[in-house]
Design an enzyme around this catalytic site. Structure first.
Site, PDB file in Angstrom:
ATOM      1  N   GLU A   6      36.480  27.691  53.794  1.00 25.76           N
ATOM      2  CA  GLU A   6      36.804  28.657  54.843  1.00 25.76           C
ATOM      3  C   GLU A   6      38.199  29.228  54.651  1.00 25.76           C
ATOM      4  O   GLU A   6      38.414  30.445  54.713  1.00 25.76           O
ATOM      5  CB  GLU A   6      36.704  27.987  56.219  1.00 25.76           C
ATOM      6  CG  GLU A   6      37.080  28.871  57.376  1.00 25.76           C
ATOM      7  CD  GLU A   6      36.159  30.071  57.488  1.00 25.76           C
ATOM      8  OE1 GLU A   6      36.605  31.196  57.163  1.00 25.76           O
ATOM      9  OE2 GLU A   6      35.003  29.893  57.890  1.00 25.76           O
ATOM     10  N   ASP A  15      39.088  33.198  53.683  1.00 24.04           N
ATOM     11  CA  ASP A  15      39.890  34.045  54.549  1.00 24.04           C
ATOM     12  C   ASP A  15      41.096  34.635  53.816  1.00 24.04           C
ATOM     13  O   ASP A  15      41.369  35.837  53.910  1.00 24.04           O
ATOM     14  CB  ASP A  15      40.372  33.235  55.755  1.00 24.04           C
ATOM     15  CG  ASP A  15      39.244  32.822  56.675  1.00 24.04           C
ATOM     16  OD1 ASP A  15      38.170  33.448  56.623  1.00 24.04           O
ATOM     17  OD2 ASP A  15      39.429  31.855  57.450  1.00 24.04           O
ATOM     18  N   SER A  53      32.245  34.703  58.614  1.00 24.31           N
ATOM     19  CA  SER A  53      33.625  34.325  58.289  1.00 24.31           C
ATOM     20  C   SER A  53      34.265  35.312  57.324  1.00 24.31           C
ATOM     21  O   SER A  53      35.474  35.518  57.360  1.00 24.31           O
ATOM     22  CB  SER A  53      33.665  32.936  57.663  1.00 24.31           C
ATOM     23  OG  SER A  53      33.661  31.937  58.635  1.00 24.31           O
TER      24      SER A  53
END
Length: 548
Positions: free
Chosen positions: A253, A257, A451
């Site tokens: 994650e 990002d 995400s």
């Protein structure tokens, strides 16, 4: 509502339910020291609705962080009262220097003292997701302070949110690039015709509730893209740290990002706020980022969340107020809408939306499946790999009412009276089968999920801010205006996320659609009708009338 114990009032919205699947171990040790975050009221609490209405209108004049603190921060007199409260119960105040701006006071004390101060019982539980300290029922606060305190966070530290990533399964012996129609993030920006720019002068804040990044990975990744490595720094919130472990952890994650946002806006400073995965950590990370006067992020990306039904009312309210503060200060907040379709992973047969994407003061980011050829979109539909994979979150909030800027867009009726905010607002490529090439702990992976869409939009906002020479701020009232809605998006009309189907105009799968970046910038800067728009009309309604 007054508790039966004299001198205490129940803190509205603080009720906690037992965690399904948790097993009681024992009572928390009375001498254990823990830290809690006390949220206190704004100076202008009486004018909260007036303030929210002003934020919802195009043309709201942004405030500096200093001016916001002066007008909407906590009252120093209230802060002094909380310090008195702490002294009465043997609690210590941790000075941060941001108490007034963030309306947050950090108190530490033993379990025994905190149980007396808030009339709760703390117990230790085991759970497949990890052991935690929990409470059941409501928090009570002394009557003398009940008008001041709006939330107490940290007594219960159960895991609160999940990262919204979906990995493409690895095929043995085949590299990810060769096995899929995957993309580098900068390629996706080209397909969506992002305006020129590299994010110079901007700061992108990223909220993370676990995992970490390695500088060698970032250097190698951006070098492989022939992109200058962005400046990436980490900020610790409530003891959260940059703690990379393995590719299968939350590192995926974090790296998704950073690498998506950094590939699109490599000249922007990227600040990663690491916090524990609790409602306390999550909220404190958001308020720390929004009020960060040193780094001054102009856009914040959030790829974590969980169904609205998993949150306390005090959390929903205080998070929403934190996003109002960000909007007032010209900070755009982009939030992933979830990866579990219209149920949001709640197995009760009902529709649910993900929070914090359902807050009316964030840009909810849904997911598409995008097929391309020669840097052009060939086909783009709702991302839905259910029942064996993921699907974009979307639907209607049961908590937050329909915003004025979404009126006229045929948002379905909410299940619970009082709700009505439609989710998401916008979308972008999220299907792991057409996902993003990412380097995680030395391993190349293809990752999708909503995400990816939050930092994808954060990078776009950074470029828009660079081009405009000022922060665009709270986007929602602007993009729902007819001039922008009509030209700044690729309308997604095929597919569903379970209950809801895509169609012309806004829908509860992909919002207004995926971005046409250059057109969006042009509409935001050149359409005179945006700031004067008094009402919003839905093309979807007109299309339905034409089809009838």
């Amino acid at each position: 509502m007054t508790s039966t114990q004299r001198g205490f009032n129940i803190l509205s919205g603080s009720e906690r339910k037992p965690v399904r699947g948790a097993r009681l171990i024992h009572n928390s040790h009375p001498d254990q020291t823990i830290e809690v975050s006390i949220r206190i009221r704004s100076k202008l609490e009486a004018k909260r609705e007036e303030f929210k209405n002003a934020l919802a209108k195009p043309g709201f004049k942004h405030m500096s962080r200093t001016d916001y603190e002066k007008a909407h921060g906590a009252d120093p007199a209230d802060l002094d009262k909380i310090k008195k409260f702490a002294q009465e119960y043997g609690l210590k105040v941790r000075e941060t220097g941001t108490e007034l701006a963030r309306r947050t006071v950090m108190l530490s004390g033993t379990v025994a003292d905190l149980q007396k101060a808030f009339h709760i019982e703390l117990k230790e539980y085991s759970h497949p997701r990890g052991n935690f300290r929990g409470r059941v029922g409501a928090i009570s606060v002394p009557t003398d302070y009940s008008d001041i305190i709006t939330g107490v966070f940290g007594l219960d530290n159960r895991p609160q949110a999940e990262p919204h990533i979906r990995r493409l399964p690895q095929t043995p012996g085949i590299k990810a690039h060769a096995a899929t129609a995957s993309h580098d993030p900068n390629e996706v920006a080209q397909v969506y015709d992002y305006p020129a720019g590299d994010g110079t002068g901007q700061c992108i804040g990223i909220i993370e509730l676990g995992g970490g990044f390695q500088m060698d990975d970032l250097s190698n990744y951006f070098s492989s893209l022939n992109i200058k490595e962005p400046q990436v720094i980490s900020v610790s919130v409530d003891g959260g740290t940059n703690s990379p472990t393995t590719p299968d952890s939350a590192d995926g994650e974090v790296m998704l990002d950073i690498e998506v946002a950094g590939a699109i806006a490599p000249a922007a400073k990227i600040v990663v706020y690491f916090a524990p995965n609790t409602d306390q950590g999550f909220l404190d990370a958001i308020t720390t980022a929004a009020h960060d006067s040193a780094n001054q992020p102009s856009v914040i990306s959030i790829s974590w969340g969980s169904a609205e039904s998993q949150w306390t009312s005090q959390a929903l309210t205080n998070f929403d107020e934190a996003f109002q503060a960000a909007a007032a200060m010209g900070v755009t907040v982009c939030v992933a809408s979830g990866d579990n379709g219209s149920s949001d992973g709640v197995n009760d047969g009902n529709n649910h939306v993900d929070f914090p994407a359902s807050s009316s003061f964030v840009l909810g980011c849904g997911g598409t499946a995008m097929q391309t050829s020669n840097e052009q979109i060939v086909n783009e539909t709702v991302w839905n790999d259910l029942p064996n994979g993921g699907s974009t979150g979307g639907g209607v909030s049961n908590v937050f009412p329909l915003p004025t800027w979404q009126d006229g867009f045929d948002v379905p009726a909410p299940t619970v009276q009082g709700g009505g905010r439609g989710v998401p607002d916008v979308s972008g490529d999220a299907d792991p089968n057409t996902g993003y090439n990412i380097l995680v702990d030395g391993q190349t992976e293809v990752i999708g999920g909503t995400s990816a869409v939050a930092p994808l939009w954060a990078g776009l906002v950074a470029r828009i801010n660079q081009q405009m020479g000022k922060p665009i701020g709270f986007l929602n009232p602007l993009i729902y205006a007819q001039a922008v809605e009509a030209s700044g998006f690729h309308d997604i009309t095929q597919g569903n996320n379970g209950t809801f189907s895509a169609g012309p105009g806004w829908d509860a799968c992909t919002g207004l659609g995926s971005p046409d970046g250059a057109q969006l910038l042009a509409a935001l800067t050149g359409a005179p009708g945006i700031h004067a728009a008094a009402s919003v009309r839905s093309r979807r309604s007109k299309d339905k009338e034409s089809a009838a």
